[in-house]
Scaffold this motif. Sequence first.
Motif, PDB file in Angstrom:
ATOM      1  N   PRO A  36       0.806  -1.201   0.000  1.00  0.00           N
ATOM      2  CA  PRO A  36       0.000   0.000   0.000  1.00  0.00           C
ATOM      3  C   PRO A  36       0.847   1.262   0.000  1.00  0.00           C
ATOM      4  O   PRO A  36       1.790   1.390   0.773  1.00  0.00           O
ATOM      5  N   GLY A  37       0.460   2.175  -0.900  1.00  0.00           N
ATOM      6  CA  GLY A  37       1.076   3.481  -0.900  1.00  0.00           C
ATOM      7  C   GLY A  37       2.448   3.557  -1.530  1.00  0.00           C
ATOM      8  O   GLY A  37       3.104   4.578  -1.432  1.00  0.00           O
ATOM      9  N   LEU A  38       2.914   2.512  -2.194  1.00  0.00           N
ATOM     10  CA  LEU A  38       4.246   2.561  -2.785  1.00  0.00           C
ATOM     11  C   LEU A  38       4.151   2.726  -4.289  1.00  0.00           C
ATOM     12  O   LEU A  38       3.490   1.956  -4.961  1.00  0.00           O
ATOM     13  N   PRO A  39       4.811   3.725  -4.849  1.00  0.00           N
ATOM     14  CA  PRO A  39       4.797   3.870  -6.299  1.00  0.00           C
ATOM     15  C   PRO A  39       5.550   2.737  -6.961  1.00  0.00           C
ATOM     16  O   PRO A  39       6.569   2.270  -6.461  1.00  0.00           O
ATOM     17  N   GLY A  40       5.021   2.270  -8.089  1.00  0.00           N
ATOM     18  CA  GLY A  40       5.716   1.250  -8.852  1.00  0.00           C
ATOM     19  C   GLY A  40       5.720  -0.109  -8.201  1.00  0.00           C
ATOM     20  O   GLY A  40       6.575  -0.932  -8.487  1.00  0.00           O
ATOM     21  N   ALA A  41       4.753  -0.389  -7.308  1.00  0.00           N
ATOM     22  CA  ALA A  41       4.743  -1.673  -6.603  1.00  0.00           C
ATOM     23  C   ALA A  41       3.673  -2.596  -7.134  1.00  0.00           C
ATOM     24  O   ALA A  41       2.978  -3.264  -6.406  1.00  0.00           O
ATOM     25  N   ALA A  42       3.513  -2.655  -8.468  1.00  0.00           N
ATOM     26  CA  ALA A  42       2.457  -3.470  -9.050  1.00  0.00           C
ATOM     27  C   ALA A  42       2.719  -4.959  -8.886  1.00  0.00           C
ATOM     28  O   ALA A  42       1.798  -5.748  -8.892  1.00  0.00           O
ATOM     29  N   GLN A  43       3.983  -5.329  -8.784  1.00  0.00           N
ATOM     30  CA  GLN A  43       4.277  -6.742  -8.579  1.00  0.00           C
ATOM     31  C   GLN A  43       3.819  -7.160  -7.191  1.00  0.00           C
ATOM     32  O   GLN A  43       3.793  -6.357  -6.265  1.00  0.00           O
ATOM     33  N   PRO A  44       3.441  -8.434  -6.982  1.00  0.00           N
ATOM     34  CA  PRO A  44       3.054  -8.873  -5.647  1.00  0.00           C
ATOM     35  C   PRO A  44       4.219  -8.759  -4.683  1.00  0.00           C
ATOM     36  O   PRO A  44       5.373  -8.788  -5.082  1.00  0.00           O
ATOM     37  N   GLU A  45       3.879  -8.647  -3.369  1.00  0.00           N
ATOM     38  CA  GLU A  45       4.923  -8.422  -2.380  1.00  0.00           C
ATOM     39  C   GLU A  45       5.992  -9.503  -2.418  1.00  0.00           C
ATOM     40  O   GLU A  45       7.170  -9.228  -2.308  1.00  0.00           O
ATOM     41  N   VAL A  46       5.562 -10.761  -2.551  1.00  0.00           N
ATOM     42  CA  VAL A  46       6.547 -11.835  -2.520  1.00  0.00           C
ATOM     43  C   VAL A  46       7.532 -11.720  -3.673  1.00  0.00           C
ATOM     44  O   VAL A  46       8.656 -12.184  -3.585  1.00  0.00           O
ATOM     45  N   GLN A  47       7.096 -11.070  -4.761  1.00  0.00           N
ATOM     46  CA  GLN A  47       8.000 -10.893  -5.892  1.00  0.00           C
ATOM     47  C   GLN A  47       9.177 -10.000  -5.500  1.00  0.00           C
ATOM     48  O   GLN A  47      10.272 -10.126  -6.027  1.00  0.00           O
ATOM     49  N   MET A  48       8.935  -9.082  -4.554  1.00  0.00           N
ATOM     50  CA  MET A  48       9.996  -8.201  -4.117  1.00  0.00           C
ATOM     51  C   MET A  48      11.111  -8.983  -3.419  1.00  0.00           C
ATOM     52  O   MET A  48      12.224  -8.518  -3.296  1.00  0.00           O
ATOM     53  N   LEU A  49      10.786 -10.171  -2.933  1.00  0.00           N
ATOM     54  CA  LEU A  49      11.760 -10.976  -2.219  1.00  0.00           C
ATOM     55  C   LEU A  49      12.214 -12.162  -3.062  1.00  0.00           C
ATOM     56  O   LEU A  49      12.435 -13.245  -2.556  1.00  0.00           O
ATOM     57  N   GLY A  50      12.318 -11.949  -4.360  1.00  0.00           N
ATOM     58  CA  GLY A  50      12.746 -13.019  -5.237  1.00  0.00           C
ATOM     59  C   GLY A  50      14.152 -13.498  -4.907  1.00  0.00           C
ATOM     60  O   GLY A  50      15.030 -12.708  -4.592  1.00  0.00           O
ATOM     61  N   LEU A  51      14.378 -14.820  -4.985  1.00  0.00           N
ATOM     62  CA  LEU A  51      15.677 -15.408  -4.652  1.00  0.00           C
ATOM     63  C   LEU A  51      16.717 -15.035  -5.700  1.00  0.00           C
ATOM     64  O   LEU A  51      16.492 -15.193  -6.886  1.00  0.00           O
ATOM     65  N   GLN A  52      17.860 -14.545  -5.247  1.00  0.00           N
ATOM     66  CA  GLN A  52      18.959 -14.232  -6.154  1.00  0.00           C
ATOM     67  C   GLN A  52      20.273 -14.447  -5.416  1.00  0.00           C
ATOM     68  O   GLN A  52      20.317 -14.456  -4.193  1.00  0.00           O
ATOM     69  N   SER A  53      21.338 -14.572  -6.172  1.00  0.00           N
ATOM     70  CA  SER A  53      22.663 -14.564  -5.568  1.00  0.00           C
ATOM     71  C   SER A  53      23.143 -13.115  -5.563  1.00  0.00           C
ATOM     72  O   SER A  53      22.769 -12.333  -6.438  1.00  0.00           O
ATOM     73  N   PRO A  54      23.973 -12.718  -4.591  1.00  0.00           N
ATOM     74  CA  PRO A  54      24.484 -11.345  -4.581  1.00  0.00           C
ATOM     75  C   PRO A  54      25.184 -10.960  -5.877  1.00  0.00           C
ATOM     76  O   PRO A  54      25.023  -9.843  -6.366  1.00  0.00           O
ATOM     77  N   SER A  55      25.967 -11.888  -6.452  1.00  0.00           N
ATOM     78  CA  SER A  55      26.686 -11.567  -7.684  1.00  0.00           C
ATOM     79  C   SER A  55      25.727 -11.306  -8.837  1.00  0.00           C
ATOM     80  O   SER A  55      25.922 -10.373  -9.626  1.00  0.00           O
ATOM     81  N   ALA A  56      24.648 -12.120  -8.925  1.00  0.00           N
ATOM     82  CA  ALA A  56      23.662 -11.917  -9.990  1.00  0.00           C
ATOM     83  C   ALA A  56      22.935 -10.597  -9.797  1.00  0.00           C
ATOM     84  O   ALA A  56      22.682  -9.858 -10.758  1.00  0.00           O
ATOM     85  N   TRP A  57      22.591 -10.272  -8.557  1.00  0.00           N
ATOM     86  CA  TRP A  57      21.887  -9.024  -8.285  1.00  0.00           C
ATOM     87  C   TRP A  57      22.765  -7.827  -8.639  1.00  0.00           C
ATOM     88  O   TRP A  57      22.296  -6.858  -9.250  1.00  0.00           O
ATOM     89  N   LEU A  58      24.031  -7.892  -8.282  1.00  0.00           N
ATOM     90  CA  LEU A  58      24.932  -6.778  -8.559  1.00  0.00           C
ATOM     91  C   LEU A  58      25.082  -6.523 -10.059  1.00  0.00           C
ATOM     92  O   LEU A  58      25.248  -5.385 -10.487  1.00  0.00           O
ATOM     93  N   LYS A  59      25.000  -7.596 -10.842  1.00  0.00           N
ATOM     94  CA  LYS A  59      25.164  -7.437 -12.291  1.00  0.00           C
ATOM     95  C   LYS A  59      23.973  -6.745 -12.938  1.00  0.00           C
ATOM     96  O   LYS A  59      24.122  -5.980 -13.886  1.00  0.00           O
ATOM     97  N   GLN A  60      22.761  -7.020 -12.396  1.00  0.00           N
ATOM     98  CA  GLN A  60      21.576  -6.516 -13.098  1.00  0.00           C
ATOM     99  C   GLN A  60      20.983  -5.248 -12.499  1.00  0.00           C
ATOM    100  O   GLN A  60      20.200  -4.566 -13.136  1.00  0.00           O
ATOM    101  N   PHE A  61      21.352  -4.887 -11.256  1.00  0.00           N
ATOM    102  CA  PHE A  61      20.691  -3.753 -10.627  1.00  0.00           C
ATOM    103  C   PHE A  61      21.351  -2.439 -10.994  1.00  0.00           C
ATOM    104  O   PHE A  61      22.567  -2.318 -11.005  1.00  0.00           O
ATOM    105  N   ARG A  62      20.520  -1.435 -11.270  1.00  0.00           N
ATOM    106  CA  ARG A  62      20.993  -0.076 -11.520  1.00  0.00           C
ATOM    107  C   ARG A  62      20.147   0.877 -10.688  1.00  0.00           C
ATOM    108  O   ARG A  62      18.932   0.930 -10.854  1.00  0.00           O
ATOM    109  N   PRO A  63      20.765   1.656  -9.788  1.00  0.00           N
ATOM    110  CA  PRO A  63      19.973   2.582  -8.969  1.00  0.00           C
ATOM    111  C   PRO A  63      19.426   3.722  -9.805  1.00  0.00           C
ATOM    112  O   PRO A  63      19.985   4.075 -10.844  1.00  0.00           O
TER     113      PRO A  63
END
Length: 489
Positions: free
Chosen positions: A135-162
């Motif tokens: 509730p109340g979060l912009p751009g949060a159309a994905q379900p909450e559990v999607q926000m906690l998707g399993l990843q490895s730190p190395s994979a996350w670092l490669k794909q994330f851009r702030p």
Amino acid sequence: MSIRTMLVEDEWLIREALLRTVPWEQYGFEIAGEAGNGADALEMFIRLRPDVIITDIRMPGMDGLELIACIREISPTVLICILSSHTDFQLARQGIRYGVFEYLDKLNLSSGEIEHCLERLHDTFHGQSREHGVPGLPGAAQPEVQMLGLQSPSAWLKQFRPSAGERAGWRWVIMLMDRESWEQTDIHAWLEGFPYPGVIAERRMFVDAEQRLHLILEDEIEVPALLLERYEDTGILISSRVARPDEWEKAYREAEELQSDLFYTGWNHAVEYECKRVYQVSVPALAGDQEDKLIALLAVGNANAIMECMDEMLQDAQRRSVHPKRLIQALTLLLMRHIPGKYLQRENTAVWGDAIGLVHSCTTAGQFLERMSSALRTVMQDKDRSVTMDVEAAIRYVQEHYAEKLTLGRLAGAAHLNPNYFATLFKEQTGETPMAFVARLRVEKAKELLKHREGNVQEIAEQVGLHNLSHFSRVFKKMTGQTPSEYRG
């Protein structure tokens, strides 16, 4: 545009029934592919890149959870539903950690349930409904559990851009939680009160294969201490401040190094890299006199005294800055060598072997003592002490002092037992932990006061020993399904 869906189910009859009886097109879906095992499904996913996956758990070769883990490495956003039998419930719960959208029991699946799931999938995919978002979060159309998707730190670092903009710097935070509590957690409810909406909106959060929650927080803006206020049974590992995203890998390594420090600190504490403990490699893991004392107690078979001795040994190791891994290795080796053979001849010997294996994965000293206490209680069965009388003494103490500050140590003192050993006995006798019993009794007392309208909610919270109104409301709602005000009506 139809939502392209892949169906993975090894039982041909069930797969055919789903294909023929579910009104896929009516809800805007099309079956882009179907597979009978995980390996074929993974190959098909890479080739077709569907929008939604509905998969069984138990399949030959690669099972559903392995498939989901592989898919998450490729796509952290694809929507996944687990389709399995009710007997796989615990396995299905593991799927939540992988960012699974929904769990469907195929043996008791009604047309209404699957159609409701398709409606939610449709709304989430197209971003037309926030009913299941945060509730109340912009751009949060994905379900909450999607926000906690399993990843490895190395994979996350490669794909994330702030996102662009001025930043005050960053800290990498690893949030460790008691696994038993975490596996019982409703992810949707867990995120309702999450204190950092920007972290979710920008997806600066993920869970790794070891079930550790990683957060990248803006320094001085998103204060990690709020996590300890909001969540119980939590340990927070905080890196030093880094200025740029290209330094995030360094920050991650720093936070990971602090896991050993948490062993001695315990749950409900934050450990910062600036205060990292320096471990001594030259000192012995176990002091000689304590080692002799523990060997003697093992020969006698007094489980409570053994726990007292191990508690002292852990405290001494902390004072001498012994690394936890060295300490656990030395202790388990000593226990395996010196536990009398008469105990290992019993039918429950497997419990002892399992416990020795589990202690090497302990996050805190408290976990270590708890698991050892349970194992010792099982194999030794201390019959010289009346367990029921000890537990009853603690229960009476709670009933008389519930309005005061109660701790595990205080309750164990009332029973004249080591805290960890007491906790094992209490749960064995009552089916719940001592502090869960205290919380339940307090809520029952609060319900009586609310029913008779004696005082406002804050006053009632204080009368039952819960002085923090927010914490009282959370505990009350967790046990009753209603807030104190709603219960009062």
